[in-house]
Motif scaffolding. Sequence first.
Motif, PDB file in Angstrom:
ATOM      1  N   LEU A 145      -8.142   0.381  -0.941  1.00  0.00           N
ATOM      2  CA  LEU A 145      -7.474   1.653  -1.191  1.00  0.00           C
ATOM      3  C   LEU A 145      -6.424   1.513  -2.291  1.00  0.00           C
ATOM      4  O   LEU A 145      -6.291   2.383  -3.163  1.00  0.00           O
ATOM      5  CB  LEU A 145      -6.814   2.154   0.094  1.00  0.00           C
ATOM      6  N   THR A 146      -5.679   0.403  -2.247  1.00  0.00           N
ATOM      7  CA  THR A 146      -4.620   0.195  -3.249  1.00  0.00           C
ATOM      8  C   THR A 146      -5.199   0.024  -4.647  1.00  0.00           C
ATOM      9  O   THR A 146      -4.736   0.648  -5.607  1.00  0.00           O
ATOM     10  CB  THR A 146      -3.780  -1.041  -2.878  1.00  0.00           C
ATOM     11  N   GLY A 165      -8.166   0.955  -5.697  1.00  0.00           N
ATOM     12  CA  GLY A 165      -8.778   2.216  -6.102  1.00  0.00           C
ATOM     13  C   GLY A 165      -7.743   3.193  -6.637  1.00  0.00           C
ATOM     14  O   GLY A 165      -7.967   3.860  -7.663  1.00  0.00           O
ATOM     15  N   HIS A 166      -6.609   3.281  -5.959  1.00  0.00           N
ATOM     16  CA  HIS A 166      -5.532   4.179  -6.399  1.00  0.00           C
ATOM     17  C   HIS A 166      -4.975   3.735  -7.757  1.00  0.00           C
ATOM     18  O   HIS A 166      -4.752   4.574  -8.648  1.00  0.00           O
ATOM     19  CB  HIS A 166      -4.410   4.196  -5.354  1.00  0.00           C
ATOM     20  N   ILE A 167      -4.747   2.433  -7.921  1.00  0.00           N
ATOM     21  CA  ILE A 167      -4.198   1.920  -9.176  1.00  0.00           C
ATOM     22  C   ILE A 167      -5.155   2.174 -10.336  1.00  0.00           C
ATOM     23  O   ILE A 167      -4.749   2.618 -11.418  1.00  0.00           O
ATOM     24  CB  ILE A 167      -3.875   0.418  -9.047  1.00  0.00           C
ATOM     25  N   MET A 192      -7.515   4.465 -10.567  1.00  0.00           N
ATOM     26  CA  MET A 192      -7.601   5.883 -10.852  1.00  0.00           C
ATOM     27  C   MET A 192      -6.368   6.369 -11.619  1.00  0.00           C
ATOM     28  O   MET A 192      -6.475   7.095 -12.607  1.00  0.00           O
ATOM     29  CB  MET A 192      -7.749   6.676  -9.544  1.00  0.00           C
ATOM     30  N   ALA A 193      -5.181   5.948 -11.133  1.00  0.00           N
ATOM     31  CA  ALA A 193      -3.938   6.354 -11.798  1.00  0.00           C
ATOM     32  C   ALA A 193      -3.865   5.784 -13.217  1.00  0.00           C
ATOM     33  O   ALA A 193      -3.388   6.453 -14.141  1.00  0.00           O
ATOM     34  CB  ALA A 193      -2.739   5.885 -10.978  1.00  0.00           C
ATOM     35  N   ARG A 242       1.550  -2.248 -12.902  1.00  0.00           N
ATOM     36  CA  ARG A 242       0.461  -2.094 -11.928  1.00  0.00           C
ATOM     37  C   ARG A 242      -0.460  -3.309 -11.941  1.00  0.00           C
ATOM     38  O   ARG A 242      -0.949  -3.737 -10.903  1.00  0.00           O
ATOM     39  CB  ARG A 242      -0.324  -0.821 -12.238  1.00  0.00           C
ATOM     40  N   TYR A 275       0.834  -1.204   0.000  1.00  0.00           N
ATOM     41  CA  TYR A 275       0.000   0.000   0.000  1.00  0.00           C
ATOM     42  C   TYR A 275       0.870   1.256   0.000  1.00  0.00           C
ATOM     43  O   TYR A 275       0.634   2.189  -0.781  1.00  0.00           O
ATOM     44  CB  TYR A 275      -0.915  -0.001   1.217  1.00  0.00           C
ATOM     45  N   CYS A 285       0.693   3.642  -3.174  1.00  0.00           N
ATOM     46  CA  CYS A 285      -0.189   4.789  -2.946  1.00  0.00           C
ATOM     47  C   CYS A 285       0.476   5.984  -2.273  1.00  0.00           C
ATOM     48  O   CYS A 285      -0.038   7.094  -2.365  1.00  0.00           O
ATOM     49  CB  CYS A 285      -1.399   4.358  -2.103  1.00  0.00           C
ATOM     50  N   CYS A 286       1.555   5.759  -1.551  1.00  0.00           N
ATOM     51  CA  CYS A 286       2.155   6.848  -0.761  1.00  0.00           C
ATOM     52  C   CYS A 286       3.580   7.103  -1.232  1.00  0.00           C
ATOM     53  O   CYS A 286       4.543   6.587  -0.646  1.00  0.00           O
ATOM     54  CB  CYS A 286       2.135   6.504   0.726  1.00  0.00           C
ATOM     55  N   HIS A 287       3.724   7.879  -2.286  1.00  0.00           N
ATOM     56  CA  HIS A 287       5.028   8.086  -2.907  1.00  0.00           C
ATOM     57  C   HIS A 287       6.009   8.790  -1.977  1.00  0.00           C
ATOM     58  O   HIS A 287       7.219   8.565  -2.060  1.00  0.00           O
ATOM     59  CB  HIS A 287       4.865   8.880  -4.205  1.00  0.00           C
TER      60      HIS A 287
END
Length: 333
Positions: free
Chosen positions: A209-210, A212-214, A216-217, A241, A119, A123-125
């Motif tokens: 969350l992971t 969803g982030h992938i 969206m990105a 991804r 995660y 998600c948290c660069h």
Amino acid sequence: MKIIFTDYPFFLLPPIVQAEMIYYPIIAVLGILANVISIVILSRGKCGLSKCLSRYLVAMAAADLLVAVIDVLLFRINYLYFPETFLFITQVCSFHRALNHAVTDISVWLTLSFTFDRYLMICCHKMRSRFCTEETAARVIATVCPLFCCKNIPWYFAFEPSISVHNVAWGCNVKQECHIEPTWISFTWIHRCFSPLLPMFLISLLNALTVGHILMASQVRRNLRGSKNTTNQNDAELESRRKSIILLFAISGNFIMLWMTYFIYFLWQQITKRFNLIGFSDPSLIADETSYMLLLLSCCTNTCITQSKFRGELKSGMKYLRRIMAKCVKEGI
């Protein structure tokens, strides 16, 4: 002392016992082989994985290997085939049960640690350069293992002997006060919350969350590529991804599915207060044993095989073994 199942013809045994006598030896062999192979291949560092990720996967495979040996081989199989060994002396059995809980907790929380690391990585660069490192993984593993060994010490005192032979206590029956005294009831709920309720909730949340982030990105990236009229449709970043999602869900999804039956049965048992099981035909006993069979399957479902380079290393190892065996046969060794 113990029911000696091997003294009876197999076809006369209860169906749940027949299933266990076939199932657990298979799980033991697969679990030990799969995890030993995983540890060897991942330790070589040729699977294209980061050192941080490799640390977590090796630790998870080692924990699953301990589950396969300590729980499946030395407890389940021993109970079914060799019920009169020294492992059923009460002091040894109590220590063994506590150790079972410890290695299971370690396996569960290493899975959660892996999920949290992925995660942060995806998600948290801003945090991944600080926390997604080999050193951090080593610290997490070194913390999880002794912490959950200490947490499960009370289980050693939760059992009493079922019989005494020549002043030697045999068997491990759960003390009645464990179902009555508020202290033991609280400890049991805390234990179940730590394994598997809290990890299941956190893994599901982190996965959502992971993903969803992938997604969206990936959508943003597709839109940008589309606006540039890029003719080459192969995107290495999107492919990376996609593989991350596959590996993440292969590990954490496998954990949630195989633990779900165990947790549902625990909730049902606490609500109905049915702690004493009557005979091998009791539906409660069958549900209990089935939940453990599914739970222990998680120790041999080798999720690293979803990684293509891991499969490549495995195939290379198999080819090398075939060459060695062919050479030995040719030379008459």
